[in-house]
Design a protein around this motif. Structure first.
Motif, mmCIF file in Angstrom:
data_model
loop_
_atom_site.group_PDB
_atom_site.id
_atom_site.type_symbol
_atom_site.label_atom_id
_atom_site.label_comp_id
_atom_site.label_asym_id
_atom_site.label_seq_id
_atom_site.Cartn_x
_atom_site.Cartn_y
_atom_site.Cartn_z
ATOM 1 N N GLU A 310 -0.713 -13.183 23.620
ATOM 2 C CA GLU A 310 -0.828 -12.028 22.744
ATOM 3 C C GLU A 310 -0.877 -12.479 21.301
ATOM 4 O OE1 GLU A 310 1.778 -8.824 23.244
ATOM 5 O OE2 GLU A 310 1.136 -8.420 25.303
ATOM 6 N N ALA A 311 -1.896 -11.975 20.613
ATOM 7 C CA ALA A 311 -2.036 -12.363 19.200
ATOM 8 C C ALA A 311 -0.979 -11.654 18.376
ATOM 9 C CB ALA A 311 -3.420 -11.992 18.692
ATOM 10 N N GLN A 312 -0.683 -12.227 17.296
ATOM 11 C CA GLN A 312 0.390 -11.728 16.429
ATOM 12 C C GLN A 312 -0.121 -10.638 15.523
ATOM 13 O OE1 GLN A 312 2.136 -14.805 14.176
ATOM 14 N NE2 GLN A 312 3.966 -13.645 13.670
ATOM 15 N N ILE A 313 0.691 -9.653 15.266
ATOM 16 C CA ILE A 313 0.347 -8.600 14.317
ATOM 17 C C ILE A 313 1.285 -8.755 13.124
ATOM 18 C CG2 ILE A 313 0.392 -6.115 13.910
ATOM 19 C CD1 ILE A 313 -0.447 -5.854 16.881
ATOM 20 N N ARG A 314 0.700 -8.740 11.957
ATOM 21 C CA ARG A 314 1.534 -8.980 10.764
ATOM 22 C C ARG A 314 1.325 -7.883 9.742
ATOM 23 N NH1 ARG A 314 0.418 -15.283 9.531
ATOM 24 N NH2 ARG A 314 -1.699 -14.572 9.895
ATOM 25 N N ASP A 315 2.350 -7.621 9.000
ATOM 26 C CA ASP A 315 2.228 -6.766 7.816
ATOM 27 C C ASP A 315 1.535 -7.582 6.759
ATOM 28 O OD1 ASP A 315 5.009 -5.125 8.771
ATOM 29 O OD2 ASP A 315 3.490 -4.021 7.613
ATOM 30 N N MET A 316 0.327 -7.137 6.363
ATOM 31 C CA MET A 316 -0.433 -7.885 5.365
ATOM 32 C C MET A 316 -0.951 -6.902 4.330
ATOM 33 S SD MET A 316 -2.533 -10.520 7.790
ATOM 34 C CE MET A 316 -2.935 -11.738 6.579
ATOM 35 N N TYR A 317 -0.897 -7.312 3.093
ATOM 36 C CA TYR A 317 -1.290 -6.402 2.010
ATOM 37 C C TYR A 317 -2.090 -7.136 0.950
ATOM 38 C CZ TYR A 317 2.036 -3.425 4.320
ATOM 39 O OH TYR A 317 2.675 -2.699 5.266
ATOM 40 N N ASP A 318 -2.922 -6.372 0.257
ATOM 41 C CA ASP A 318 -3.724 -6.914 -0.849
ATOM 42 C C ASP A 318 -2.975 -6.617 -2.149
ATOM 43 O OD1 ASP A 318 -5.508 -7.381 -2.949
ATOM 44 O OD2 ASP A 318 -7.262 -6.903 -1.679
ATOM 45 N N TRP A 319 -2.531 -7.662 -2.766
ATOM 46 C CA TRP A 319 -1.693 -7.554 -3.977
ATOM 47 C C TRP A 319 -2.385 -6.721 -5.065
ATOM 48 C CZ3 TRP A 319 -1.970 -9.330 -9.097
ATOM 49 C CH2 TRP A 319 -0.758 -9.375 -9.793
ATOM 50 N N ARG A 320 -3.747 -6.916 -5.167
ATOM 51 C CA ARG A 320 -4.496 -6.235 -6.236
ATOM 52 C C ARG A 320 -4.529 -4.730 -5.989
ATOM 53 N NH1 ARG A 320 -9.738 -9.722 -5.162
ATOM 54 N NH2 ARG A 320 -9.089 -8.969 -3.116
ATOM 55 N N VAL A 321 -4.701 -4.348 -4.706
ATOM 56 C CA VAL A 321 -4.782 -2.926 -4.393
ATOM 57 C C VAL A 321 -3.410 -2.271 -4.544
ATOM 58 C CG1 VAL A 321 -5.503 -1.231 -2.668
ATOM 59 C CG2 VAL A 321 -6.671 -3.432 -2.811
ATOM 60 N N LEU A 322 -2.383 -2.989 -4.098
ATOM 61 C CA LEU A 322 -1.021 -2.478 -4.280
ATOM 62 C C LEU A 322 -0.770 -2.167 -5.740
ATOM 63 C CD1 LEU A 322 1.114 -4.881 -2.049
ATOM 64 C CD2 LEU A 322 0.795 -2.426 -1.714
ATOM 65 N N ARG A 323 -1.231 -3.094 -6.555
ATOM 66 C CA ARG A 323 -1.002 -2.926 -7.986
ATOM 67 C C ARG A 323 -1.776 -1.709 -8.496
ATOM 68 N NH1 ARG A 323 -1.977 -7.494 -12.469
ATOM 69 N NH2 ARG A 323 -4.099 -6.933 -11.898
ATOM 70 N N ARG A 324 -3.003 -1.558 -7.955
ATOM 71 C CA ARG A 324 -3.830 -0.440 -8.417
ATOM 72 C C ARG A 324 -3.120 0.877 -8.130
ATOM 73 N NH1 ARG A 324 -9.092 -0.337 -5.400
ATOM 74 N NH2 ARG A 324 -8.755 1.807 -4.737
ATOM 75 N N PHE A 325 -2.406 0.962 -6.997
ATOM 76 C CA PHE A 325 -1.703 2.195 -6.643
ATOM 77 C C PHE A 325 -0.260 2.196 -7.123
ATOM 78 C CE2 PHE A 325 -5.221 2.297 -3.552
ATOM 79 C CZ PHE A 325 -5.710 3.561 -3.829
ATOM 80 N N GLY A 326 0.107 1.176 -7.862
ATOM 81 C CA GLY A 326 1.436 1.135 -8.464
ATOM 82 C C GLY A 326 2.551 0.974 -7.454
ATOM 83 N N ILE A 327 2.289 0.180 -6.425
ATOM 84 C CA ILE A 327 3.327 -0.012 -5.414
ATOM 85 C C ILE A 327 3.953 -1.405 -5.606
ATOM 86 C CG2 ILE A 327 3.793 -0.245 -2.938
ATOM 87 C CD1 ILE A 327 1.379 1.722 -2.605
ATOM 88 N N PRO A 328 5.183 -1.412 -5.903
ATOM 89 C CA PRO A 328 5.830 -2.721 -6.107
ATOM 90 C C PRO A 328 6.045 -3.423 -4.772
ATOM 91 C CG PRO A 328 7.416 -0.931 -6.425
ATOM 92 C CD PRO A 328 6.094 -0.290 -6.171
ATOM 93 N N ALA A 329 6.057 -4.751 -4.832
ATOM 94 C CA ALA A 329 6.153 -5.559 -3.620
ATOM 95 C C ALA A 329 7.454 -5.302 -2.878
ATOM 96 C CB ALA A 329 6.034 -7.039 -3.988
ATOM 97 N N ASP A 330 8.494 -4.870 -3.573
ATOM 98 C CA ASP A 330 9.777 -4.708 -2.870
ATOM 99 C C ASP A 330 9.823 -3.449 -2.000
ATOM 100 O OD1 ASP A 330 9.927 -2.821 -4.834
ATOM 101 O OD2 ASP A 330 11.584 -3.753 -5.934
ATOM 102 N N ARG A 331 8.790 -2.635 -2.108
ATOM 103 C CA ARG A 331 8.746 -1.476 -1.212
ATOM 104 C C ARG A 331 8.103 -1.829 0.128
ATOM 105 N NH1 ARG A 331 6.245 3.582 -4.054
ATOM 106 N NH2 ARG A 331 6.382 4.377 -1.921
ATOM 107 N N LEU A 332 7.561 -3.029 0.213
ATOM 108 C CA LEU A 332 6.894 -3.446 1.452
ATOM 109 C C LEU A 332 7.964 -3.895 2.446
ATOM 110 C CD1 LEU A 332 4.011 -5.537 -0.120
ATOM 111 C CD2 LEU A 332 3.926 -3.185 0.713
ATOM 112 N N PRO A 333 7.626 -3.802 3.733
ATOM 113 C CA PRO A 333 8.591 -4.233 4.747
ATOM 114 C C PRO A 333 8.867 -5.721 4.616
ATOM 115 C CG PRO A 333 6.745 -3.041 5.729
ATOM 116 C CD PRO A 333 6.400 -3.262 4.315
ATOM 117 N N GLU A 334 10.024 -6.085 5.061
ATOM 118 C CA GLU A 334 10.415 -7.494 4.956
ATOM 119 C C GLU A 334 9.461 -8.348 5.777
ATOM 120 O OE1 GLU A 334 14.610 -9.830 5.526
ATOM 121 O OE2 GLU A 334 14.633 -7.685 5.038
ATOM 122 N N GLY A 335 9.148 -9.511 5.265
ATOM 123 C CA GLY A 335 8.262 -10.434 5.968
ATOM 124 C C GLY A 335 6.798 -10.143 5.761
#
Lengths: 839, 128
Positions: A310-335
C-alpha cells in the motif's frame, strides 16, 4: 594580552573554522552496487507519461537499486490507451513486444495504469511467458483478477478523501460550497463516488457540486458563478466527458491562474500547480512502494500469493498557496510536508552561513585585534623612539652645555670664547650654524664677530640690524632690541624672515633662535643658532640655550673686566719698571736699596708690634700718676685735709678738670688704637638697658642742672634686657649725652629716648643746641674732627668720642646716624641689636 | 671696734691715698706692697675687706685672689679688685679668680668710699 599569544589564538580559531566549513556541507556517496543486472520491463500507457509517472518511475528505479544494491536495467514500452479499440494495433504491438523481448530474459514486467495492466492480464502469458508481473495502478475492475493470478504483484493506490475533506474544513472552515472535480474516466468516477460518500458522511459543507469530466473552460465558467465561500477538491482526470484523454495536470495548468478558490488535490504530482494540498497520494511514495514490491518479487520465489504494497498517503501542501490564503504553517496537521517553500539562501544554508559568518567575524575580530596590537606596538615604538630622540637631544644639549661651560672657564680671550662656543654648538650640539653678532651702537648694524658652520657663505650675504626696519625684525634684531630670546619656528613661513628666507632655505635652515647677550649696559649682541629641523627649539631647549647665552655674556663681561685689569696692571708694571730703571740709574746700587728696603720693612713691622704693647703700657703708666693727681686733688677739695680758701679751691678744681681731660684723652686714644688694631673685644652678657639708661641720666643730671638744661629720659615700656657689652654701650651713651649737654646752651633741652623694635633697640639723644652744618655732618665721625675745626677752644673734648662711638656701634652690629639743623639742634640715633653681635 | 681693711698695693702714692681716705673715714688699714706679703698679712690680720691691686710685681692680683680663696682662713673675706685695666674681660677675670667687687682706677675720692662700703659685710657683733 601580548601580541604572540593573540597570534596563536587567531591561528587556532582560523584552523577550527576552516575544518567546520569543510566538514559541514560534506555529502557521503554510496558506492554503486555491482552484480548481475536485473532486467525489468516497464509498460506504461500513453498519454500518461506525465509528471506523475516520471516521479513514480524515478522513485521506483532509485529505490529498487538501493534495495538490490546493484544496478537495475529498465526498459520502457508505451501502449496507447485506445489499443483495445483497434485490433490491428493490438496485434502489431503484441508482435513488436514478442519480437523485441524474445531474446531478452526479463526478470520482471511492470504494468503501469489500467491499460498496461489490462494488456498484461489479457496477454501476459503470451508476451512474457513465466515472467512475474507487477501491476501498478491497475483498473479497479481488474483487482480481483490480479489477486487470483499466482505470482502477480500489485501495489494498490490508496486514497484518503475523508482526510482531505477534514483538512479543507479545518483550514477553510467558512467554506459553504465544495466543488468536487473529476474526470469522466471509469477510474475517475470511482474517486468521485468516494468523495461524495465522504461529504455525505461528514455532512459538510452545506453544498457540494460534482463536476465530472468538464474541460478547463467549462470549469472556469462554473467557478465564476459562485457567490459563496467555496473550495475545490480536484480528483483524477483520465478523460473528459466527451471521452477525450485529459490529465489532472493539464486541467490544473489551464485553470490555476484563473481560479481564486482554494483547490485541494488527490495526487502529489499536482502539488505545485496551484493546489493548496491535502491528504495526497504520493507518486514518490507509490514509486518506492512499487520498488519494494518489485524487490520482494525479484528476491522471493514468486510462487503463490500476490505481493501487495500500500502506497503512503501524506499531508502535503504548497507553501506559496498557503501563503496566498494566509494560512500559517502551524495550522497544518503535524507531520505535514510543505513544498515550494521559498527558502532564502540564508535559511537553506543557515548553519553554513552562520559558521562562515562566525569565522569571518572571528577573523575580522582577530585581524582588528592584531591591527590594534600592531598599531599600539607601533605607537609604543614611536613613543619610545621619540623618548630616545628626546633623551639623545637632552644628552646632546647637556654635553653641549658642559663643553660650553668648560670653554667659558678656560677661554683666554673674548674672541676665542665666542668662536669656541659657536663651534661647540655646531660640532657637539648638532646645529647647522651658530654665530655671535654685536650691535654697532651708531648704525644699529649687527656685525658677526664669531661663527661656526658657515664658512662665510651665509653671513657674508645677509644684513641684520636691531633697528625698526625689515632687517631688524628677525629673531636676531628682536633679541637684541628686546633683550629676550626670539625664535623663528618655521623659516619657510615665518613672515619676519622674508629678507633672509631664500638664502636660509638654500642653506637648509628650517628654524632658528636668537639669544640676547646682555651686560651691565644692556643688550649688546646675540647668539644665533640655526637648525635643519623645523621647530627644533622646544621650551626646555630654549631655557638651556638662554642660560648658556647668559653664562656666555657673564663670561664675556668677566673677560672684559680682566682685560681692563690687565691693561692697568700692565701700565703699572711699565710704570714700576720705569721707576726702578730711574732708581737704578740714580743710585746704580740696587743691592743697597734692597737691603735698606728690607730693613725699613722689618722696622715698620717691629714698630707695629710695639705699638700695641706701647699703648697698653702707656695707658697704665699714664694713669698711675693721674691716680695720684686726681685722688689727692679730690681729697684736698673734699676738705679732708683741712679747709681751703676760695682761690685754693678754684685752682685745685682746674687741676682736677685738666687731669680728668687728660685721663679721657688717654682712654680714648687707647680705645681707638685697640679698635684699629682689631684688638678690642666686646663682652656679651645680659644686662638691663633701662637700668643702664636711668643710671646714666642720673649721673648727668647734676651737670645738666648746673648748666640750666632740662634733661629728659623717655624709655618705652618694652625696653628691658639685652645682651652685649654694657660698659661699651654706656660709653657710647656717655659720649652722646656729654656732647649733647656740651653743645646745648643754657635753657635748652636734651632728651634721651629709647624704643624697642622686634630685634633691636633704638636710642636717640636729641638736643636743641647749636647743631651741625650740613657740610660737616659727613665728617663728624672722623677722628679729631672737632680738634681740627678748632671748636675745642670753646667746647672741650678729645675729638675722638664720636669716632669711638661709631666704631663701637659698628662692632656691636648696630648703626649710628645723625641728623641736625644748624642752630636748630642735633639728634643722634643708635640702633643696637637686642642679642648683641657675636663676640 | 674699727673695721679692718687690708690694702695690697705696690704704688706708694696710691697706697697712701687709699689709706688716707679710709683712715680719715674711720677704718683700720693694714697694707702690703706685694702679693706674698698680702696673703700672709691677710691670714694673720683677718681683715673685714681686702682691696687688691691687680698689677703687682712678682705675683699678679688674680693669683693673689685665688690663693686667698684657697686658704680657709681668708676664704670668706670679700676682695675688691682695684685696677686700671679697664678693658673688656678684666672684670670677668677678676671675678673669676675670686674677687667680690671691682673698682676702676683712677679712684675718685668722692665715690671711692661708697664703692668700698658696698662690699663690706653687714655690721654684726661689733660695737658699731
Amino acid at each position: 594580552m601580548k601580541a604572540p599569544v593573540r597570534l596563536l589564538l587567531f591561528c587556532a580559531l582560523w584552523a577550527f573554522g576552516v575544518c567546520l566549513y569543510a566538514v559541514a556541507p560534506g555529502r557521503s556517496h554510496a558506492a554503486p552496487g555491482v552484480g548481475r543486472q536485473a532486467q525489468i520491463l516497464v509498460i506504461t500507457a500513453q498519454p500518461f507519461v506525465t509528471q506523475w509517472f516520471t516521479t513514480l518511475n524515478n522513485a521506483f528505479v532509485e529505490h529498487l537499486q538501493e534495495l538490490t544494491n546493484r544496478s537495475v536495467r529498465v526498459s520502457y514500452e508505451y501502449v496507447d490507451t485506445r489499443i483495445y479499440a483497434d485490433p490491428e494495433y493490438l496485434r502489431l504491438f503484441k508482435d513488436l513486444l514478442i519480437r523485441k523481448y524474445r531474446n531478452l530474459p526479463l526478470d520482471l514486467v511492470v504494468g503501469v495504469m489500467p491499460t498496461s495492466s489490462a494488456l498484461l492480464l489479457d496477454h501476459g502469458e503470451t508476451l512474457f511467458p513465466a515472467v512475474p508481473v507487477l501491476h501498478l495502478l491497475p483498473g479497479r475492475d481488474r483487482l480481483a483478477e490480479i489477486a487470483s493470478r499466482p505470482g502477480a504483484g500489485l501495489v494498490e493506490s490508496t486514497s484518503d478523501l475523508p482526510g482531505t475533506l477534514e483538512r479543507i474544513r479545518s483550514l477553510f472552515p467558512e467554506t459553504r460550497r465544495l466543488y468536487v472535480v473529476s474526470g469522466a474516466g471509469k477510474d475517475d468516477e470511482v474517486y468521485l463516488e468516494q468523495a461524495r460518500a465522504a461529504v455525505e458522511k461528514a455532512a459538510w459543507p452545506a453544498e457540494a457540486v460534482y463536476l465530472k469530466g468538464l474541460t478547463p473552460d467549462e470549469l472556469l465558467a462554473e467557478f465564476a458563478k459562485t457567490d459563496k465561500k467555496a473550495a475545490v477538491l480536484m480528483l483524477t482526470y483520465l478523460r473528459d466527458r466527451r471521452g477525450d484523454p485529459l490529465t489532472t495536470v493539464q486541467v490544473m495548468k489551464a485553470i490555476a491562474s484563473e481560479v481564486n478558490l482554494p483547490i485541494f488535490g488527490f495526487y502529489d504530482t499536482v502539488l505545485g500547480l496551484g493546489i493548496v494540498g491535502g491528504r495526497l497520494t504520493s507518486a514518490e511514495a507509490y514509486g518506492q512502494a512499487a520498488a519494494q514490491a518489485a524487490f520482494n518479487m525479484l528476491a522471493g520465489a514468486p510462487g503463490r500469493g500476490t505481493v501487495r504494497v500500500e502506497a503512503q498517503i501524506r499531508d502535503m501542501y504548497d507553501w506559496r498557496v498557503l501563503r496566498r490564503f494566509g494560512i500559517p504553517a502551524d495550522r497544518l496537521p503535524e507531520g505535514s510536508v510543505i513544498r515550494y517553500r521559498q527558502i532564502s539562501l540564508w535559511e537553506r544554508y543557515k548553519v553554513e552561513l552562520t559558521l562562515v559568518a562566525l569565522v569571518i567575524a572571528l577573523q575580522a575580530f582577530l585581524i582588528t585585534a592584531l591591527v590594534i596590537a600592531l598599531k599600539r606596538r607601533r605607537a609604543a615604538l614611536e613613543a619610545l623612539e621619540a623618548k630616545e630622540r628626546e633623551l639623545r637631544r637632552a644628552n646632546r644639549a647637556l654635553t653641549t652645555i658642559g663643553r660650553c661651560n668648560q670653554a667659558i672657564v678656560k677661554a683666554p680671550t673674548e674672541g676665542e670664547l665666542l668662536r669656541e662656543i659657536c663651534e661647540i654648538l655646531v660640532n657637539t650640539g648638532g646645529y647647522r650654524l651658530a654665530w655671535v653678532g654685536y650691535k654697532d651702537e651708531e648704525t644699529s648694524l649687527i656685525r658677526p664677530v664669531a661663527a661656526a658652520g658657515d664658512d662665510g657663505v651665509y653671513l657674508e650675504g645677509i644684513r641684520v640690524t636691531s633697528g625698526d626696519d625689515e632687517h631688524g625684525r628677525g629673531p636676531t634684531g628682536t633679541a637684541v632690541s628686546t633683550g629676550r630670546p626670539c625664535a623663528a619656528r618655521r623659516i619657510p613661513t615665518d613672515p619676519t624672515y622674508a629678507p633672509w628666507r631664500e638664502r636660509a632655505l638654500a642653506m637648509g635652515f628650517a628654524s632658528s633662535i636668537a639669544l640676547p647677550l646682555s651686560g651691565p649696559a644692556g643688550t649688546y649682541g646675540a647668539l644665533n643658532i640655526y637648525s635643519s629641523e623645523p621647530d627644533a627649539f622646544d621650551e626646555g631647549e630654549i631655557d638651556l640655550l638662554t642660560e648658556l647665552a647668559g653664562d656666555l655674556a657673564f663670561a664675556v663681561e668677566a673677560l672684559r673686566i680682566r682685560d681692563a685689569h690687565r691693561r692697568v696692571e700692565e701700565e703699572l708694571r711699565r710704570y714700576r719698571e720705569d721707576l726702578e730703571e730711574l732708581v737704578r740709574q740714580r743710585t746704580r746700587e740696587p743691592d743697597r736699596v734692597n737691603r735698606e728696603l728690607t730693613v725699613a720693612k722689618e722696622r715698620a713691622e717691629a714698630a707695629d708690634r710695639m705699638k700695641s704693647a706701647f699703648l697698653a703700657t702707656m695707658s697704665h703708666e699714664l694713669r698711675t700718676p693721674l691716680n695720684s693727681i686726681i685722688g689727692f686733688t679730690g681729697i684736698l677739695l673734699q676738705g679732708l685735709v683741712g679747709p681751703l680758701n676760695e682761690e685754693q679751691t678754684k685752682q685745685l678744681g682746674m687741676v682736677k678738670s685738666s687731669a680728668a681731660h687728660l685721663l679721657a684723652l688717654i682712654s680714648d686714644v687707647l680705645d681707638i688704637s685697640k679698635i684699629e688694631a682689631g684688638q678690642l673685644t666686646l663682652a656679651r652678657e645680659p644686662f638691663e638697658l633701662r637700668a643702664s639708661l636711668e643710671k646714666l641720666v642720673q649721673t648727668f643730671r647734676p651737670q645738666a642742672q648746673a648748666k640750666g638744661i632740662e634733661l629728659r629720659l623717655d624709655v618705652a615700656a618694652e625696653v628691658g634686657a639685652m645682651a652685649g657689652d654694657r660698659r661699651r654701650v654706656e660709653q657710647v651713651l656717655i659720649n652722646l649725652l656729654g656732647n649733647a649737654l656740651k653743645f646745648t646752651e643754657r635753657g635748652g633741652h636734651v632728651t634721651v629716648t629709647c624704643r624697642a623694635a622686634p630685634d633691636r633697640y633704638v636710642l636717640a639723644v636729641a638736643d636743641d643746641g647749636i647743631g651741625i652744618r650740613d657740610e660737616d655732618l659727613a665728617k663728624i665721625f672722623q677722628p679729631f674732627y672737632q680738634v681740627e675745626t678748632g671748636v675745642s677752644r670753646r667746647y672741650e673734648g678729645t675729638g675722638l668720642g664720636l669716632t669711638i662711638c661709631k666704631r663701637l656701634v659698628d662692632l656691636m652690629g648696630g648703626a649710628i646716624e645723625v641728623e641736625s639743623v644748624w642752630q636748630g639742634g642735633t639728634t643722634f640715633r643708635v640702633a643696637l641689636p637686642k642679642e648683641g653681635s657675636a663676640p | 671696734m674699727k673695721k679692718k681693711i687690708l690694702v695690697i698695693e705696690d704704688n706708694e702714692q696710691n697706697l697712701y691715698l687709699i689709706r688716707y681716705i679710709l683712715e680719715k673715714n674711720g677704718y683700720e688699714v693694714a697694707a702690703a706692697t706685694d702679693g706674698m706679703a698680702g696673703i700672709e698679712t691677710a691670714a694673720a690680720v683677718r681683715p673685714d675687706l681686702i682691696l687688691l691691686d691687680i698689677q703687682l710685681p712678682v705675683m699678679d692680683g688674680y693669683t693673689v685672689a685665688r690663693r686667698l680663696r684657697e686658704d680657709p682662713r681668708t676664704a670668706p673675706i670679700p676682695i675688691v679688685a682695684v685696677t686700671s685695666y679697664a678693658m673688656a674681660g678684666d672684670r670677668e677675670k677678676a671675678l673669676a679668680s675670686g674677687c667680690t667687687g671691682y673698682i676702676e682706677k683712677p679712684i675718685d675720692p668722692e665715690t671711692f668710699l661708697a664703692q668700698v662700703e658696698a662690699h663690706l659685710p653687714p655690721v654684726g657683733g661689733g660695737d658699731a
